[in-house]
Write a protein that holds these residues in place. Structure first.
Motif, PDB file in Angstrom:
ATOM      1  N   SER A  94      39.657  36.412  31.149  1.00 21.52           N
ATOM      2  CA  SER A  94      38.473  37.264  31.033  1.00 21.52           C
ATOM      3  C   SER A  94      38.484  38.366  32.082  1.00 21.52           C
ATOM      4  O   SER A  94      39.008  38.189  33.187  1.00 21.52           O
ATOM      5  N   VAL A  95      37.900  39.500  31.720  1.00 25.52           N
ATOM      6  CA  VAL A  95      37.575  40.535  32.695  1.00 25.52           C
ATOM      7  C   VAL A  95      36.242  40.152  33.320  1.00 25.52           C
ATOM      8  O   VAL A  95      35.253  39.950  32.605  1.00 25.52           O
ATOM      9  N   VAL A  96      36.206  40.006  34.649  1.00 20.24           N
ATOM     10  CA  VAL A  96      34.961  39.643  35.324  1.00 20.24           C
ATOM     11  C   VAL A  96      34.290  40.925  35.822  1.00 20.24           C
ATOM     12  O   VAL A  96      34.936  41.807  36.380  1.00 20.24           O
ATOM     13  N   TYR A  97      32.976  40.995  35.605  1.00 21.09           N
ATOM     14  CA  TYR A  97      32.254  42.247  35.821  1.00 21.09           C
ATOM     15  C   TYR A  97      30.790  41.938  36.071  1.00 21.09           C
ATOM     16  O   TYR A  97      30.143  41.280  35.258  1.00 21.09           O
ATOM     17  N   ARG A  98      30.281  42.360  37.215  1.00 25.43           N
ATOM     18  CA  ARG A  98      28.862  42.244  37.550  1.00 25.43           C
ATOM     19  C   ARG A  98      28.304  40.843  37.301  1.00 25.43           C
ATOM     20  O   ARG A  98      27.244  40.661  36.701  1.00 25.43           O
ATOM     21  N   GLY A  99      29.019  39.826  37.732  1.00 25.61           N
ATOM     22  CA  GLY A  99      28.539  38.454  37.591  1.00 25.61           C
ATOM     23  C   GLY A  99      28.756  37.841  36.232  1.00 25.61           C
ATOM     24  O   GLY A  99      28.390  36.693  36.011  1.00 25.61           O
ATOM     25  N   CYS A 100      29.350  38.583  35.284  1.00 27.65           N
ATOM     26  CA  CYS A 100      29.611  38.084  33.935  1.00 27.65           C
ATOM     27  C   CYS A 100      31.114  38.107  33.666  1.00 27.65           C
ATOM     28  O   CYS A 100      31.899  38.513  34.507  1.00 27.65           O
ATOM     29  N   ALA A 101      31.498  37.675  32.488  1.00 29.66           N
ATOM     30  CA  ALA A 101      32.911  37.663  32.109  1.00 29.66           C
ATOM     31  C   ALA A 101      33.046  37.996  30.634  1.00 29.66           C
ATOM     32  O   ALA A 101      32.270  37.503  29.801  1.00 29.66           O
ATOM     33  N   ILE A 102      34.043  38.828  30.307  1.00 29.23           N
ATOM     34  CA  ILE A 102      34.303  39.247  28.930  1.00 29.23           C
ATOM     35  C   ILE A 102      35.670  38.719  28.521  1.00 29.23           C
ATOM     36  O   ILE A 102      36.690  39.128  29.081  1.00 29.23           O
ATOM     37  N   PRO A 103      35.748  37.804  27.562  1.00 28.75           N
ATOM     38  CA  PRO A 103      37.055  37.281  27.144  1.00 28.75           C
ATOM     39  C   PRO A 103      37.915  38.378  26.534  1.00 28.75           C
ATOM     40  O   PRO A 103      37.447  39.163  25.708  1.00 28.75           O
ATOM     41  N   VAL A 104      39.189  38.417  26.931  1.00 25.55           N
ATOM     42  CA  VAL A 104      40.123  39.378  26.340  1.00 25.55           C
ATOM     43  C   VAL A 104      41.354  38.683  25.748  1.00 25.55           C
ATOM     44  O   VAL A 104      42.124  39.301  25.016  1.00 25.55           O
ATOM     45  N   ALA A 105      41.550  37.405  26.063  1.00 27.08           N
ATOM     46  CA  ALA A 105      42.649  36.634  25.468  1.00 27.08           C
ATOM     47  C   ALA A 105      42.308  35.159  25.587  1.00 27.08           C
ATOM     48  O   ALA A 105      41.760  34.729  26.606  1.00 27.08           O
ATOM     49  N   TRP A 106      42.639  34.371  24.552  1.00 33.25           N
ATOM     50  CA  TRP A 106      42.263  32.964  24.589  1.00 33.25           C
ATOM     51  C   TRP A 106      43.154  32.166  23.632  1.00 33.25           C
ATOM     52  O   TRP A 106      43.788  32.704  22.728  1.00 33.25           O
ATOM     53  N   LYS A 107      43.188  30.878  23.876  1.00 32.39           N
ATOM     54  CA  LYS A 107      43.891  29.929  23.009  1.00 32.39           C
ATOM     55  C   LYS A 107      43.049  28.681  22.895  1.00 32.39           C
ATOM     56  O   LYS A 107      42.628  28.110  23.899  1.00 32.39           O
ATOM     57  N   VAL A 108      42.778  28.249  21.660  1.00 37.09           N
ATOM     58  CA  VAL A 108      41.978  27.047  21.417  1.00 37.09           C
ATOM     59  C   VAL A 108      42.927  25.919  21.036  1.00 37.09           C
ATOM     60  O   VAL A 108      43.743  26.058  20.117  1.00 37.09           O
ATOM     61  N   VAL A 109      42.820  24.808  21.740  1.00 37.03           N
ATOM     62  CA  VAL A 109      43.627  23.620  21.435  1.00 37.03           C
ATOM     63  C   VAL A 109      42.686  22.430  21.305  1.00 37.03           C
ATOM     64  O   VAL A 109      41.532  22.469  21.761  1.00 37.03           O
ATOM     65  N   GLY A 110      43.158  21.376  20.691  1.00 34.44           N
ATOM     66  CA  GLY A 110      42.361  20.160  20.589  1.00 34.44           C
ATOM     67  C   GLY A 110      42.081  19.586  21.964  1.00 34.44           C
ATOM     68  O   GLY A 110      42.959  19.597  22.845  1.00 34.44           O
ATOM     69  N   ALA A 111      40.868  19.099  22.173  1.00 34.26           N
ATOM     70  CA  ALA A 111      40.492  18.595  23.488  1.00 34.26           C
ATOM     71  C   ALA A 111      41.385  17.449  23.938  1.00 34.26           C
ATOM     72  O   ALA A 111      41.630  17.272  25.138  1.00 34.26           O
ATOM     73  N   GLU A 112      41.875  16.655  23.000  1.00 37.79           N
ATOM     74  CA  GLU A 112      42.734  15.520  23.327  1.00 37.79           C
ATOM     75  C   GLU A 112      44.180  15.758  22.888  1.00 37.79           C
ATOM     76  O   GLU A 112      44.975  14.824  22.822  1.00 37.79           O
ATOM     77  N   GLN A 113      44.500  17.017  22.619  1.00 42.97           N
ATOM     78  CA  GLN A 113      45.853  17.347  22.179  1.00 42.97           C
ATOM     79  C   GLN A 113      46.835  17.253  23.345  1.00 42.97           C
ATOM     80  O   GLN A 113      46.586  17.800  24.427  1.00 42.97           O
ATOM     81  N   THR A 130      34.285  32.913  40.186  1.00 42.43           N
ATOM     82  CA  THR A 130      33.190  32.100  39.663  1.00 42.43           C
ATOM     83  C   THR A 130      32.431  32.804  38.545  1.00 42.43           C
ATOM     84  O   THR A 130      31.698  32.154  37.801  1.00 42.43           O
ATOM     85  N   TRP A 131      32.608  34.110  38.388  1.00 39.98           N
ATOM     86  CA  TRP A 131      31.893  34.817  37.333  1.00 39.98           C
ATOM     87  C   TRP A 131      32.346  34.379  35.949  1.00 39.98           C
ATOM     88  O   TRP A 131      31.588  34.510  34.978  1.00 39.98           O
ATOM     89  N   ILE A 132      33.570  33.874  35.838  1.00 43.49           N
ATOM     90  CA  ILE A 132      34.010  33.394  34.530  1.00 43.49           C
ATOM     91  C   ILE A 132      33.204  32.175  34.116  1.00 43.49           C
ATOM     92  O   ILE A 132      33.005  31.913  32.933  1.00 43.49           O
ATOM     93  N   GLU A 133      32.694  31.423  35.083  1.00 46.84           N
ATOM     94  CA  GLU A 133      31.826  30.290  34.757  1.00 46.84           C
ATOM     95  C   GLU A 133      30.503  30.789  34.180  1.00 46.84           C
ATOM     96  O   GLU A 133      29.929  30.159  33.292  1.00 46.84           O
ATOM     97  N   GLY A 134      30.032  31.932  34.685  1.00 50.34           N
ATOM     98  CA  GLY A 134      28.867  32.562  34.064  1.00 50.34           C
ATOM     99  C   GLY A 134      29.166  32.994  32.642  1.00 50.34           C
ATOM    100  O   GLY A 134      28.318  32.904  31.757  1.00 50.34           O
ATOM    101  N   GLY A 135      30.417  33.468  32.412  1.00 49.97           N
ATOM    102  CA  GLY A 135      30.820  33.834  31.058  1.00 49.97           C
ATOM    103  C   GLY A 135      30.840  32.642  30.121  1.00 49.97           C
ATOM    104  O   GLY A 135      30.436  32.742  28.965  1.00 49.97           O
ATOM    105  N   PHE A 136      31.302  31.488  30.614  1.00 51.92           N
ATOM    106  CA  PHE A 136      31.289  30.277  29.786  1.00 51.92           C
ATOM    107  C   PHE A 136      29.851  29.861  29.465  1.00 51.92           C
ATOM    108  O   PHE A 136      29.561  29.391  28.365  1.00 51.92           O
ATOM    109  N   LYS A 137      28.965  30.032  30.434  1.00 51.83           N
ATOM    110  CA  LYS A 137      27.558  29.708  30.184  1.00 51.83           C
ATOM    111  C   LYS A 137      26.987  30.616  29.092  1.00 51.83           C
ATOM    112  O   LYS A 137      26.257  30.156  28.202  1.00 51.83           O
TER     113      LYS A 137
END
Length: 421
Positions: free
Chosen positions: A139-158, A289-296
């Motif tokens: 994510s790009v972190v900006y002003r206490g927030c985060a903007i996702p720009v790339a991601w990969k989703v996998v199974g939680a127990e994979q 820590t701003w990426i945690e705000g993005g997850f929220k």
């Protein structure tokens, strides 16, 4: 409606009549999509902002009030947008390749970024969606927030290593930032790996990675290794210098190490980077820590993605593209408004959205996050009958002092187990 006039600084976002209220993803992102895909992406992200939810039922209900289409028709179009090609009806149905949009998403942000501030902070982290998915995010972190720009989703127990996923995500962003820009890549100690450090450096970016205090280091020029914990052994202490980090021949890393232990923190910060000691300060790590705000914002505090009923990781990745576009829009609008607010309007906000300026500028955290303020501004202006608002990025100076530490989580194990379920 007619095509809106585009000035030289606004070429990244065209507004055309066949998109909802003139809202269309930027040209760079649309070049990676077919025209129908770009239109449905606009529907998804526009509807999310109206409904403040990524739930397809709420999104379609909000959209049906804005566009000339029924809820059921919209529901089918938005649902199929997440499908694989084999699951769609018709012979000419194509599949959305999400990875082709990662580079254009980053370019979209840079197109709205002031040219006289050529530096960017990224954060890498992973988040879970209940016990269903784990999402690896840049994510790009900006002003206490985060903007996702790339991601990969996998199974939680994979089972399987994350290394190939992180490498591929970083490669999708390669050559998307001008060479003269300074790009700081922050990540927590749980993700530290020498191969990740080397990969970030190979891109021309600067790793800013926290490490555990178990291990040894040797200041360059010294003959003996000593414990990492001895560099800043007590509250109020700090140390920085060029070192050989880790005593093992295979794991040894030549780098700059920044150590700092501030009042209120339980442990010392140990940061490794390729920047020289005079170019960096350990407090920049607070931007991670701003990426945690993005997850929220992505989950309970915003789009509600944690409530998804999807079970296919590929479909979830396509939904995250709409989430990323909606987040980019909301944060850019909210950040531009936030930059104009007087200091007296700023009060307390949960630490995940805290962003501080220098002591001569902002002394207290903001009352409303840029994410929330962006949604309020967009919806409020629509209600008022104004034209659709687009944002710009107005970056703050990087921090020069540490933020106030968060309070320790006092929730019981029963509460945590209930939330996870």
């Amino acid at each position: 409606k007619t095509t809106r006039a585009i000035s030289a600084g606004e070429k990244s976002c065209l507004t055309l009549s066949h998109y909802p209220n003139g809202w269309k993803p930027c040209q760079a992102c649309c070049r990676a999509l077919s025209r129908p895909q770009a239109k449905v992406l606009a529907y998804w992200s526009y509807g999310m902002v109206l409904a403040r939810s990524c739930g397809i039922t709420l999104v379609c209900a909000a959209l049906a009030l804005q566009v000339d289409s029924s809820e059921q028709s919209l529901l089918q179009r938005l649902r199929e947008w997440c499908y694989n090609a084999d699951d769609k009806k018709g012979e000419k149905r194509c599949e959305l390749e999400v990875g082709t949009c990662f580079g254009p998403l980053l370019q979209w942000i840079l197109a709205w970024w002031p040219a006289d501030q050529p530096r960017l902070a990224l954060a890498l982290d992973a988040t879970t969606l209940k016990k269903r998915f784990t999402v690896l995010v840049i994510s790009v972190v900006y002003r206490g927030c985060a903007i996702p720009v790339a991601w990969k989703v996998v199974g939680a127990e994979q089972k399987g290593a994350w290394q190939p996923h992180w490498m591929k995500l970083l490669e999708t962003l390669e050559d998307r930032v001008p060479e003269q820009w300074t790009v700081l890549v922050t990540l927590d100690r749980g993700l530290y790996a020498s191969w990740l450090y080397s990969k970030i450096v190979s891109l021309g970016w600067h790793p800013f990675m926290r490490i555990n205090k178990q291990g040894n280091f040797r200041p360059q020029g010294a003959s003996k290794f000593r414990s990492l914990a001895t560099a800043a052994p007590e509250v109020g202490s700090a140390w920085c210098g060029q070192v050989d980090c880790f005593s093992g021949e295979v794991s040894r890393l030549q780098c700059t190490r920044l150590s700092r232990w501030d009042q209120g923190y339980e442990e010392v910060w140990l940061i490794v980077t390729d920047l020289s000691p005079t170019q960096a300060t350990a407090v920049w790590y607070g931007m991670r820590t701003w990426i945690e705000g993005g997850f929220k914002d992505t989950k309970r505090g915003g789009w509600g993605c944690h409530q998804t009923k999807m079970v296919d990781p590929e479909r979830a990745e396509r939904l995250w593209l709409a989430i990323a576009v909606a987040t980019l829009w909301a944060v850019s609008v909210g950040g531009e408004v936030d930059a104009t607010l007087p200091e007296s309007s700023l009060e307390a906000l949960p630490q995940t959205h805290v962003a501080r300026r220098t002591a001569t500028q902002r002394a207290r955290p903001r009352m409303v996050s840029c994410f929330a303020r962006g949604i309020i501004t967009i919806v409020g202006r629509l209600i008022r009958g104004d034209r659709l608002v687009l944002g710009r990025f107005v970056p703050e100076p990087w921090p020069t002092r540490p933020s106030v530490p968060t309070k320790k989580n006092t929730k019981t194990k029963a509460h945590l187990a209930q939330e996870a379920a």
